[in-house]
Enzyme design. Structure first.
Site, PDB file in Angstrom:
ATOM      1  N   PHE A  53      45.361  32.886  30.106  1.00  0.00           N
ATOM      2  CA  PHE A  53      45.857  31.605  29.784  1.00  0.00           C
ATOM      3  C   PHE A  53      45.438  31.210  28.517  1.00  0.00           C
ATOM      4  O   PHE A  53      44.321  31.370  27.907  1.00  0.00           O
ATOM      5  CB  PHE A  53      45.229  30.737  30.898  1.00  0.00           C
ATOM      6  CG  PHE A  53      45.866  29.297  30.876  1.00  0.00           C
ATOM      7  CD1 PHE A  53      47.158  28.997  31.452  1.00  0.00           C
ATOM      8  CD2 PHE A  53      45.163  28.238  30.211  1.00  0.00           C
ATOM      9  CE1 PHE A  53      47.772  27.989  31.368  1.00  0.00           C
ATOM     10  CE2 PHE A  53      45.886  26.772  30.285  1.00  0.00           C
ATOM     11  CZ  PHE A  53      47.002  26.683  30.669  1.00  0.00           C
ATOM     12  N   ARG A  66      57.285  31.452  39.631  1.00  0.00           N
ATOM     13  CA  ARG A  66      55.918  31.562  40.280  1.00  0.00           C
ATOM     14  C   ARG A  66      55.952  30.708  41.741  1.00  0.00           C
ATOM     15  O   ARG A  66      56.119  29.531  41.791  1.00  0.00           O
ATOM     16  CB  ARG A  66      55.099  31.051  39.391  1.00  0.00           C
ATOM     17  CG  ARG A  66      54.642  31.489  38.133  1.00  0.00           C
ATOM     18  CD  ARG A  66      52.993  31.225  37.586  1.00  0.00           C
ATOM     19  NE  ARG A  66      52.715  29.795  37.626  1.00  0.00           N
ATOM     20  CZ  ARG A  66      51.538  29.521  37.406  1.00  0.00           C
ATOM     21  NH1 ARG A  66      50.418  30.218  37.378  1.00  0.00           N
ATOM     22  NH2 ARG A  66      51.431  28.242  37.560  1.00  0.00           N
ATOM     23  N   ASP A  76      36.875  33.723  34.567  1.00  0.00           N
ATOM     24  CA  ASP A  76      37.478  32.382  34.725  1.00  0.00           C
ATOM     25  C   ASP A  76      38.231  32.556  36.400  1.00  0.00           C
ATOM     26  O   ASP A  76      38.901  33.617  36.389  1.00  0.00           O
ATOM     27  CB  ASP A  76      38.783  32.534  33.794  1.00  0.00           C
ATOM     28  CG  ASP A  76      39.602  31.249  33.988  1.00  0.00           C
ATOM     29  OD1 ASP A  76      39.532  30.727  34.989  1.00  0.00           O
ATOM     30  OD2 ASP A  76      39.979  30.573  32.926  1.00  0.00           O
ATOM     31  N   TYR A  94      41.537  21.892  40.954  1.00  0.00           N
ATOM     32  CA  TYR A  94      42.627  21.276  41.483  1.00  0.00           C
ATOM     33  C   TYR A  94      43.700  22.083  41.936  1.00  0.00           C
ATOM     34  O   TYR A  94      44.751  21.687  42.292  1.00  0.00           O
ATOM     35  CB  TYR A  94      43.181  20.369  40.219  1.00  0.00           C
ATOM     36  CG  TYR A  94      43.291  21.061  38.508  1.00  0.00           C
ATOM     37  CD1 TYR A  94      44.373  21.982  38.529  1.00  0.00           C
ATOM     38  CD2 TYR A  94      42.376  20.693  37.903  1.00  0.00           C
ATOM     39  CE1 TYR A  94      44.315  22.427  37.510  1.00  0.00           C
ATOM     40  CE2 TYR A  94      42.309  21.383  36.452  1.00  0.00           C
ATOM     41  CZ  TYR A  94      43.413  22.198  36.475  1.00  0.00           C
ATOM     42  OH  TYR A  94      43.602  23.047  35.174  1.00  0.00           O
ATOM     43  N   LYS A  95      43.309  23.344  41.838  1.00  0.00           N
ATOM     44  CA  LYS A  95      44.383  24.598  42.383  1.00  0.00           C
ATOM     45  C   LYS A  95      44.185  24.710  43.950  1.00  0.00           C
ATOM     46  O   LYS A  95      44.230  23.701  44.932  1.00  0.00           O
ATOM     47  CB  LYS A  95      44.616  25.520  41.697  1.00  0.00           C
ATOM     48  CG  LYS A  95      44.651  25.312  40.153  1.00  0.00           C
ATOM     49  CD  LYS A  95      44.711  26.795  39.589  1.00  0.00           C
ATOM     50  CE  LYS A  95      44.928  26.492  37.807  1.00  0.00           C
ATOM     51  NZ  LYS A  95      46.066  26.014  37.204  1.00  0.00           N
TER      52      LYS A  95
END
Length: 409
Positions: free
Chosen positions: A141, A384, A210, A235-236
């Site tokens: 990312f 996705r 990560d 938050y995922k």
């Protein structure tokens, strides 16, 4: 054909041991397959936030730092996350954003390795001999790459982007730290954390992982595999809410030597002593920096209640079943050649998302959302779909594939 897959989905949902958890989330008639970007709202959160605002802040005010447990929230909530990533208590602190924690971890890793020269020259070129190189996932990312480059400048290291497959061959006596993603954000590929961590250690370097796209979706095994440092968002798959604070893991035996590049009053051994010299707090607390974001922090604490009694192994089993079924339905429904999966078929290499390459992917995703199937689009041509086992069912999967087929036909 459509009816048979719908029947199969109904049968799978009927025996799904995690299916009852769906009722703990605020959901509507849409198929929500974007939990790998923002998890759904747990029903327990609004009431908790109202209590924090009205009673704890509104009535107790400053007393809440002690009486409501605000002061200990970062480590207390870290201990709630710990079993979800395979860590014992006392090694995770919740604070700041993922980006800030990546910075702490990478610079801290270089210092743990005795690397760098401490005098970055602005272009990332290494200093003297010794461990003066940081390896970073070339497919990461973007923010991780930006942060790693800044860490290299700060420490006087050379930054070397490599793919995870290239890491074993790229390691050497100059390697100080390696920053890798457990699951690739674009393709959903799961990287081999145990073997890569072992290779990094064999080279005398420090491993930083990560976990943004794996925590809450699959077993991680931080303690089991000897990971040095790890960071992740909440938050995922952990459903902590937009911008909820991230976390930093520091393996217990490394904590006395972990030297954070962002020392703050909250990470001081005597935070209210107000002394001019910094003395780091013991344990994972030295990963704290400033005043905790209490509103988001306690919303996250409430969100984590849905994990009570939930087995991560069961979550992983359902995740693989959901993604298998989605790929099966896509293969059966979608016209040949309309989409191509870029997510590995092998379970050992798959996270909890499926990425499909598709022409006009942006337009296709817009039409999917209009039809009540919510995923997301990544440039230039990737659809996705994230599968959160706590609230996604097999009926959702069948419907998503069927609507995709109708749009791409």
């Amino acid at each position: 054909m459509s009816e048979s897959y719908a029947e199969k989905a109904a049968a799978l949902d009927a025996v799904d041991e995690l299916g009852k958890l769906r009722a703990q989330f605020v959901l509507d008639d849409a198929v929500y397959l974007d939990g790998n970007s923002l998890g759904a709202l747990p029903r327990s959160v609004p009431g908790r936030v109202e209590d924090v605002v009205r009673r704890q802040w509104g009535s107790l005010r400053i007393r809440s730092w002690d009486e409501s447990g605000w002061w200990t929230a970062p480590e207390r909530i870290g201990d709630l996350i710990a079993p979800l990533v395979g860590a014992a208590a006392g090694q995770i602190v919740v604070s700041d954003s993922t980006s800030v924690n990546v910075f702490k971890a990478v610079v801290g890793a270089v210092r743990l390795a005795g690397g760098g020269d401490g005098h970055g020259d602005g272009d990332g070129e290494g200093g003297g001999g010794g461990r003066d190189e940081i390896l970073v996932d070339a497919t990461t990312f973007p923010t991780d790459g930006y942060i790693a480059a800044s860490a290299a400048r700060l420490t006087g290291c050379t930054l070397r982007p490599v793919t995870p497959d290239e890491v074993p061959g790229a390691l050497g006596p100059r390697t100080a730290a390696v920053l890798l993603n457990h699951v690739d954000y674009r393709t959903g590929r799961l990287h081999d954390l145990p073997s890569l961590t072992a290779a990094i250690h064999d080279a005398g370097a420090v491993a930083v992982w990560d976990l943004c796209h794996s925590a809450g979706a699959l077993p991680v095994g931080l303690d089991e595999h000897g990971v040095d440092l790890a960071v992740g968002c909440t938050y995922k798959y952990l459903n902590g809410g937009p911008g909820s604070p991230a976390y930093l893991y520091v393996r217990r035996d490394l904590q006395p030597r972990f030297d954070s590049p962002l020392p703050g009053w909250n990470s001081h051994a005597d935070p209210f002593g107000m002394t001019p010299d910094f003395t780091p707090a013991p344990g994972a607390l030295r990963g704290r920096v400033g005043t905790p974001d209490i509103l988001s922090m306690l919303a996250l604490e409430a969100a984590l209640e849905v994990w009570d009694g939930v087995s991560v192994a069961a979550v992983r089993a359902k995740s693989l079943a959901l993604t298998d079924f989605f790929l099966e339905c896509v293969s059966a429904y979608v016209p040949e050649g309309a989409v191509e999966s870029v997510t590995p078929a092998a379970h050992a290499e798959r996270g909890s998302q499926v990425a499909l390459r598709c022409s006009d992917a942006g337009g296709v995703m817009r039409r999917l959302i209009e039809r009540g199937v919510v995923g997301d689009f990544r440039e230039p041509d990737i659809l996705r779909f994230g599968f959160t086992p706590l609230y996604v069912g097999f009926g959702d999967v069948e419907r998503a594939a069927r609507v995709l087929a109708e749009i791409t036909s």
